[in-house]
Design a protein around this motif. Structure first.
Motif, short mmCIF file in Angstrom:
data_model
loop_
_atom_site.label_atom_id
_atom_site.label_comp_id
_atom_site.label_asym_id
_atom_site.label_seq_id
_atom_site.Cartn_x
_atom_site.Cartn_y
_atom_site.Cartn_z
N LEU A 1 -11.20 -34.61 21.80
CA LEU A 1 -11.02 -35.41 20.59
C LEU A 1 -12.16 -36.41 20.48
N VAL A 2 -12.86 -36.36 19.36
CA VAL A 2 -13.94 -37.32 19.12
C VAL A 2 -13.28 -38.62 18.68
N LYS A 3 -13.21 -39.57 19.58
CA LYS A 3 -12.44 -40.79 19.34
C LYS A 3 -13.29 -41.84 18.62
N GLU A 4 -13.60 -41.50 17.38
CA GLU A 4 -14.27 -42.41 16.46
C GLU A 4 -13.49 -42.39 15.15
N LYS A 5 -13.50 -43.51 14.47
CA LYS A 5 -12.80 -43.62 13.18
C LYS A 5 -13.82 -44.04 12.13
N HIS A 6 -14.32 -43.04 11.40
CA HIS A 6 -15.38 -43.27 10.44
C HIS A 6 -14.81 -43.77 9.11
N TRP A 7 -15.62 -44.56 8.41
CA TRP A 7 -15.17 -45.17 7.15
C TRP A 7 -14.71 -44.13 6.14
N TRP A 8 -15.46 -43.03 6.00
CA TRP A 8 -15.16 -42.07 4.94
C TRP A 8 -13.88 -41.30 5.24
N VAL A 9 -13.60 -41.09 6.51
CA VAL A 9 -12.38 -40.38 6.90
C VAL A 9 -11.15 -41.20 6.50
N GLN A 10 -11.23 -42.51 6.70
CA GLN A 10 -10.10 -43.37 6.32
C GLN A 10 -9.92 -43.39 4.80
N ALA A 11 -11.02 -43.41 4.06
CA ALA A 11 -10.94 -43.42 2.60
C ALA A 11 -10.27 -42.15 2.09
N GLU A 12 -10.67 -41.01 2.66
CA GLU A 12 -10.08 -39.74 2.21
C GLU A 12 -8.62 -39.62 2.63
N ALA A 13 -8.28 -40.19 3.77
CA ALA A 13 -6.87 -40.18 4.20
C ALA A 13 -6.00 -40.91 3.19
N MET A 14 -6.49 -42.03 2.69
CA MET A 14 -5.71 -42.80 1.73
C MET A 14 -5.40 -41.97 0.49
N VAL A 15 -6.41 -41.30 -0.06
CA VAL A 15 -6.19 -40.51 -1.28
C VAL A 15 -5.37 -39.27 -0.98
N GLY A 16 -5.71 -38.57 0.09
CA GLY A 16 -5.03 -37.31 0.39
C GLY A 16 -3.56 -37.47 0.68
N PHE A 17 -3.20 -38.50 1.43
CA PHE A 17 -1.78 -38.71 1.72
C PHE A 17 -1.05 -39.29 0.50
N PHE A 18 -1.75 -40.05 -0.33
CA PHE A 18 -1.13 -40.50 -1.59
C PHE A 18 -0.82 -39.29 -2.46
N ASN A 19 -1.75 -38.35 -2.50
CA ASN A 19 -1.55 -37.11 -3.24
C ASN A 19 -0.35 -36.34 -2.71
N ALA A 20 -0.22 -36.27 -1.38
CA ALA A 20 0.93 -35.58 -0.77
C ALA A 20 2.24 -36.27 -1.15
N TRP A 21 2.21 -37.59 -1.21
CA TRP A 21 3.42 -38.32 -1.62
C TRP A 21 3.76 -38.03 -3.08
N ALA B 1 -11.90 -43.82 -3.35
CA ALA B 1 -10.52 -44.01 -2.88
C ALA B 1 -9.83 -45.09 -3.69
N CYS B 2 -10.53 -46.19 -3.90
CA CYS B 2 -9.96 -47.28 -4.72
C CYS B 2 -9.67 -46.79 -6.14
N ILE B 3 -10.65 -46.14 -6.75
CA ILE B 3 -10.52 -45.68 -8.13
C ILE B 3 -9.37 -44.68 -8.27
N GLU B 4 -9.31 -43.71 -7.36
CA GLU B 4 -8.28 -42.67 -7.45
C GLU B 4 -6.87 -43.26 -7.34
N ILE B 5 -6.68 -44.12 -6.37
CA ILE B 5 -5.32 -44.65 -6.17
C ILE B 5 -4.94 -45.62 -7.28
N ILE B 6 -5.87 -46.45 -7.73
CA ILE B 6 -5.60 -47.32 -8.87
C ILE B 6 -5.20 -46.48 -10.09
N ARG B 7 -5.96 -45.44 -10.33
CA ARG B 7 -5.69 -44.59 -11.49
C ARG B 7 -4.33 -43.90 -11.36
N ARG B 8 -4.03 -43.40 -10.17
CA ARG B 8 -2.77 -42.70 -9.97
C ARG B 8 -1.57 -43.64 -10.08
#
Length: 397
Positions: free
Chosen positions: A304-324, A384-391
């Protein structure tokens, strides 16, 4: 909960756009600086990348399209003019990979990924500006990609070419990538680009291209056994990797659904919605207890590459919001809230602005990475900000 999230993300979007307005314009040579470090120290002679500049154009245009603001539109104009003057190849067409700090050609290879992001950005800019030339340029780049890169026999897009669209030995986007002819990453962003182009140019052939790209993901990129995405293939669609990229997994879910929705393909929408939940659940395995999403996992080495990159967190926010939104299962919204809390705590640079590249397993900031660079752009976090605000806004109307 949603109201608070929307307000906080609106503030964050403002801060991101303000950072890029204040720190990144190159007042000496035009366009935008190619490199700024975590202390906001610029490297004035750093190369300038086509991906960075296209993402800057998209971000300012998209921010304007969400909330019209003359300053953002002026920055979009600046980015558009620089791209047209220095990155578009007037002889062979397409987009150079990079230029030097003065705008002189540096790396002239034709990476399909770079052309895709330029199409994506030009389409967004047309929506903001109404400038016909931007729309025409996006259409021209699309038609050239289909002509030069599309595999008519087996479908899919070849990864890269020389400046005059001849075969090239090194196809890689970066040193970490496999040297293969078809990649998930490029196909995902070609799909993203074509989807945005379709919004301003609903062409029948373009719609077929989008449908074919969606089919490529179901036929090749999405592993039905693991529900993770396969990253690399040869030209005959033989799998060439088993690396799991958690950020790409979750990013692909919502981009695929968006594509089907934009072209109004209800048949694909149903299949994609089911896939979104399956891939989101597979991505959950990459979540840490603090809400951050790990970077990659290598199954063969159980590494496991134990790094938490900025873009991965941004996409997680949108992707899991979409799943919800699809499932109305509260667990996905809880992940979004926890992910945003993680970003606020560990990824935002509260003192000097923007987002850090990422953190290591011990919580320390990854050293030596850019705040602004060839790959460190305002696109993932602003989007990520734009997508979630819009949704959230669409849900409340």
């Amino acid at each position: 909960m949603l109201g608070t999230l929307s307000v906080e993300l609106a503030t964050q979007l403002h801060n991101i756009i303000a950072y890029w307005q204040n720190y990144t314009p190159d007042e000496t040579h035009g366009g935008f600086l190619g490199k700024i470090d975590n202390d906001n120290n610029a490297t004035p002679e750093a190369p300038k990348g086509s991906v960075l500049n296209a993402r800057i154009l998209w971000s300012f245009s998209a921010a304007y399209n969400l909330q019209p603001d003359d300053a953002a539109l002026q920055m979009a104009h600046r980015a558009y003019e620089y791209i047209c003057r220095y990155f578009i190849d007037p002889e062979f067409g397409g987009v150079y990979w990079s230029v030097d700090f003065k705008g002189e050609k540096l790396d002239t290879k034709k990476q399909v990924y770079a052309s895709a992001f330029t199409i994506y950005a030009l389409s967004e800019y047309y929506r903001a500006s109404g400038l016909k030339e931007a729309r025409d340029q996006a259409i021209s780049l699309y038609q050239l990609l289909v002509k030069k890169s599309y595999d008519v026999d087996k479908t899919g897009y070849m990864e890269a070419f020389t400046h005059d669209w001849q075969p090239i030995g090194d196809l890689r986007l970066s040193a970490k990538d496999a040297n293969e002819k078809k990649t998930m990453n490029t196909h995902l962003h070609v799909l993203e680009a074509y989807t945005n182009l379709y919004r301003i140019w609903p062409d029948k052939k373009l719609r077929i291209q989008i449908q074919t790209l969606i089919g490529n993901f179901f036929d090749h990129f999405i592993d039905p056994e693991t529900n993770h995405l396969v990253l690399f293939f040869d030209e005959d669609w033989n799998c060439k990797s088993d690396t799991i990229s958690y950020g790409h997994d979750i990013e692909a879910t919502w981009l695929l659904l968006e594509a089907a929705e934009v072209i109004n393909d209800t048949v694909w929408e149903e299949d994609i919605e089911e896939m979104c939940i399956q891939v989101a659940d597979a991505t959950i395995t990459g979540l840490d207890t603090d809400g951050g999403l790990w970077y990659e996992y290598e199954p063969t080495e159980d590494h496991l590459v134990k790094e938490k990159h900025w873009w991965v967190q941004a996409e997680a926010m949108v992707g899991f919001f979409n799943a919800w939104q699809i499932s109305r299962d509260q667990k996905y919204l809880d992940i979004v809230v926890k992910s945003w809390a993680f970003v606020k705590d560990k990824i935002l640079d509260h003192k000097k602005g923007e987002w850090f590249w990422g953190i290591k397993a011990d919580g320390s900031i990854m050293p030596g990475e850019d705040k602004v660079g060839l790959w460190k752009c305002p696109y993932h976090n602003s989007r990520a900000c734009i997508e979630i605000i819009r949704r959230i806004g669409m849900r409340s109307t």
